[in-house]
Design a protein around this motif. Structure first.
Motif, PDB file in Angstrom:
ATOM      1  N   CYS A  85       0.842  -1.196   0.000  1.00  0.00           N
ATOM      2  CA  CYS A  85       0.000   0.000   0.000  1.00  0.00           C
ATOM      3  C   CYS A  85       0.882   1.253   0.000  1.00  0.00           C
ATOM      4  CB  CYS A  85      -0.913   0.004   1.219  1.00  0.00           C
ATOM      5  SG  CYS A  85      -2.073  -1.380   1.261  1.00  0.00           S
ATOM      6  N   THR A  86       0.469   2.257  -0.747  1.00  0.00           N
ATOM      7  CA  THR A  86       1.332   3.417  -0.947  1.00  0.00           C
ATOM      8  C   THR A  86       1.376   4.360   0.245  1.00  0.00           C
ATOM      9  OG1 THR A  86      -0.444   4.719  -1.992  1.00  0.00           O
ATOM     10  CG2 THR A  86       0.934   3.350  -3.433  1.00  0.00           C
ATOM     11  N   PHE A  87       0.501   4.156   1.239  1.00  0.00           N
ATOM     12  CA  PHE A  87       0.489   5.015   2.425  1.00  0.00           C
ATOM     13  C   PHE A  87       1.276   4.425   3.582  1.00  0.00           C
ATOM     14  CE2 PHE A  87      -3.020   2.073   3.081  1.00  0.00           C
ATOM     15  CZ  PHE A  87      -2.876   1.725   4.419  1.00  0.00           C
ATOM     16  N   CYS A  88       1.606   3.144   3.513  1.00  0.00           N
ATOM     17  CA  CYS A  88       2.024   2.390   4.703  1.00  0.00           C
ATOM     18  C   CYS A  88       3.544   2.253   4.797  1.00  0.00           C
ATOM     19  CB  CYS A  88       1.382   1.007   4.672  1.00  0.00           C
ATOM     20  SG  CYS A  88       1.713   0.023   6.154  1.00  0.00           S
ATOM     21  N   ASN A  89       4.058   2.356   6.028  1.00  0.00           N
ATOM     22  CA  ASN A  89       5.493   2.272   6.259  1.00  0.00           C
ATOM     23  C   ASN A  89       5.959   0.876   6.673  1.00  0.00           C
ATOM     24  OD1 ASN A  89       8.013   3.637   6.238  1.00  0.00           O
ATOM     25  ND2 ASN A  89       8.018   3.697   8.472  1.00  0.00           N
ATOM     26  N   VAL A  90       5.033  -0.083   6.803  1.00  0.00           N
ATOM     27  CA  VAL A  90       5.430  -1.454   7.123  1.00  0.00           C
ATOM     28  C   VAL A  90       6.178  -2.051   5.933  1.00  0.00           C
ATOM     29  CG1 VAL A  90       4.574  -3.766   7.680  1.00  0.00           C
ATOM     30  CG2 VAL A  90       3.539  -1.765   8.762  1.00  0.00           C
ATOM     31  N   GLN A 191      -4.921   4.027  -6.171  1.00  0.00           N
ATOM     32  CA  GLN A 191      -3.682   4.730  -5.870  1.00  0.00           C
ATOM     33  C   GLN A 191      -3.132   4.389  -4.493  1.00  0.00           C
ATOM     34  OE1 GLN A 191      -4.223   9.048  -6.413  1.00  0.00           O
ATOM     35  NE2 GLN A 191      -6.089   8.570  -7.541  1.00  0.00           N
ATOM     36  N   VAL A 192      -4.012   4.220  -3.529  1.00  0.00           N
ATOM     37  CA  VAL A 192      -3.615   4.139  -2.123  1.00  0.00           C
ATOM     38  C   VAL A 192      -3.548   2.706  -1.612  1.00  0.00           C
ATOM     39  CG1 VAL A 192      -4.294   4.814   0.231  1.00  0.00           C
ATOM     40  CG2 VAL A 192      -4.513   6.451  -1.648  1.00  0.00           C
ATOM     41  N   ARG A 193      -4.500   1.897  -2.010  1.00  0.00           N
ATOM     42  CA  ARG A 193      -4.633   0.536  -1.480  1.00  0.00           C
ATOM     43  C   ARG A 193      -4.867  -0.434  -2.646  1.00  0.00           C
ATOM     44  NH1 ARG A 193      -9.245  -1.804   2.390  1.00  0.00           N
ATOM     45  NH2 ARG A 193      -8.001  -3.253   3.611  1.00  0.00           N
ATOM     46  N   PRO A 194      -3.920  -0.505  -3.582  1.00  0.00           N
ATOM     47  CA  PRO A 194      -4.169  -1.215  -4.840  1.00  0.00           C
ATOM     48  C   PRO A 194      -4.424  -2.709  -4.701  1.00  0.00           C
ATOM     49  CG  PRO A 194      -1.841  -0.624  -4.638  1.00  0.00           C
ATOM     50  CD  PRO A 194      -2.558   0.086  -3.542  1.00  0.00           C
TER      51      PRO A 194
END
Length: 316
Positions: A85-90, A191-194
């Motif tokens: 996911c493009t928002f996540c730092n994991v 875009q965010v959670r493909p």
């Protein structure tokens, strides 16, 4: 051996993405660096039990406050996620095999910290046939055995690629709160959670209520990703149609220049407006502030959630 402290190794799928501007955070977002003794004690308990936390792996801004009070959200099934996911730092990549002793270590840490309310989350494990559902169930049972008075909240993945019945395994273990985040409005999913599907996630939460109407359900979204107010209000309506009890809304913060950009910083006044709208739509509990995260003040919020249900049922 990968070194997850190196950005290109932590997020290989993002390494070739162009850098995004990282705007300066407004005054209402800034937090102090963690230095308290309580923070250090919580950190040591996590290290001693070889446990990962989403607080650290996702770079939560509230880690200093929560850990100083002995509250940590444990992240089971490793620290490497199969999604990107493009928002996540994991970290993203191929995870290691499950640790069969992890549920016991989690239970020991809960007991050691004296947690009245514990939140357990995980990475996505699309490599497992059940998505890790049985590991969640074992962790719930281990905590019940060691700390029978503790209430348990699980923040689960979507089980999109799992065998049928995965979610049911978690529900049968009877956590007190079943949480799964929608994360954003449906139009931003590509875009965010493909790797996810908005209506699959919504249906997952709806099915929990069909299986056990007494179980509290919870979901959250981030704002500042590019959505508009009408889109947020529509997500609220979708959640209520699925009989979700508790909504969290927080500001998206960009972990690195390779992650999805911050579209804007939503003001505290706008968050207050979202809170008012959500209560007006019938949610039992709402947390809508710039620093709100799924497990932020989760214990206090659970007490209010339970009280709100009793009041609604006329038993206050």
């Amino acid at each position: 051996m990968r070194d997850l402290r190196i950005p290109d190794q932590r997020h290989p799928e993002k390494a070739h993405r162009p850098d995004q501007d990282q705007p300066k955070k407004p005054s209402w977002i800034r937090v102090k660096a963690p230095t308290s003794e309580g923070y250090k004690q919580t950190r040591d308990i996590m290290r001693d039990n070889r446990l990962s936390t989403v607080c650290e792996e996702a770079g939560c801004p509230n880690v200093g406050e929560c850990w100083s009070q002995g509250h940590a959200t444990m992240m089971i099934m490793g620290e490497i996620c199969t999604r990107g996911c493009t928002f996540c730092n994991v970290a993203t990549g191929k995870p290691q095999a499950l640790d069969v002793f992890e549920p016991g270590r989690v239970a020991h840490a809960v007991q050691k910290l004296g947690l009245k309310h514990v939140v357990i989350t995980s990475v996505d494990r699309d490599d497992l046939s059940d998505g890790g559902a049985d590991h969640f169930a074992q962790t719930i049972r281990a905590i019940r055995h060691r700390s029978p008075s503790s209430t348990i909240e699980v923040l689960v993945p979507d089980f999109l690629k799992s065998d049928a019945g995965a979610m049911e395994i978690v529900v049968e273990a009877r956590p007190d709160v079943f949480n799964h985040n929608l994360e954003t409005v449906p139009g931003l999913y590509p875009q965010v959670r493909p790797g996810a599907r908005y209506f699959h996630s919504l249906r997952l939460l709806q099915k929990v209520k069909e299986l056990d109407p007494t179980m509290f359900t919870k979901s959250g979204i981030m704002v500042g990703l590019g959505e508009d107010r009408q889109g947020v209000l529509q997500v609220m309506d979708d959640m209520r149609a699925a009989d979700i009890d508790f909504i969290t809304i927080g500001q998206y913060l960009q972990p690195t220049p390779k992650h999805h950009r911050v579209d804007r910083f939503v003001t505290p006044e706008e968050f207050a407006g979202y809170e008012k709208s959500a209560y007006g739509k019938g949610f039992l509990m709402v947390s809508a502030t710039p620093l709100t995260r799924s497990s932020y003040h989760a214990g206090d919020d659970f007490a209010q959630l339970r009280a709100a249900r009793l009041k609604k049922l006329g038993r206050a």
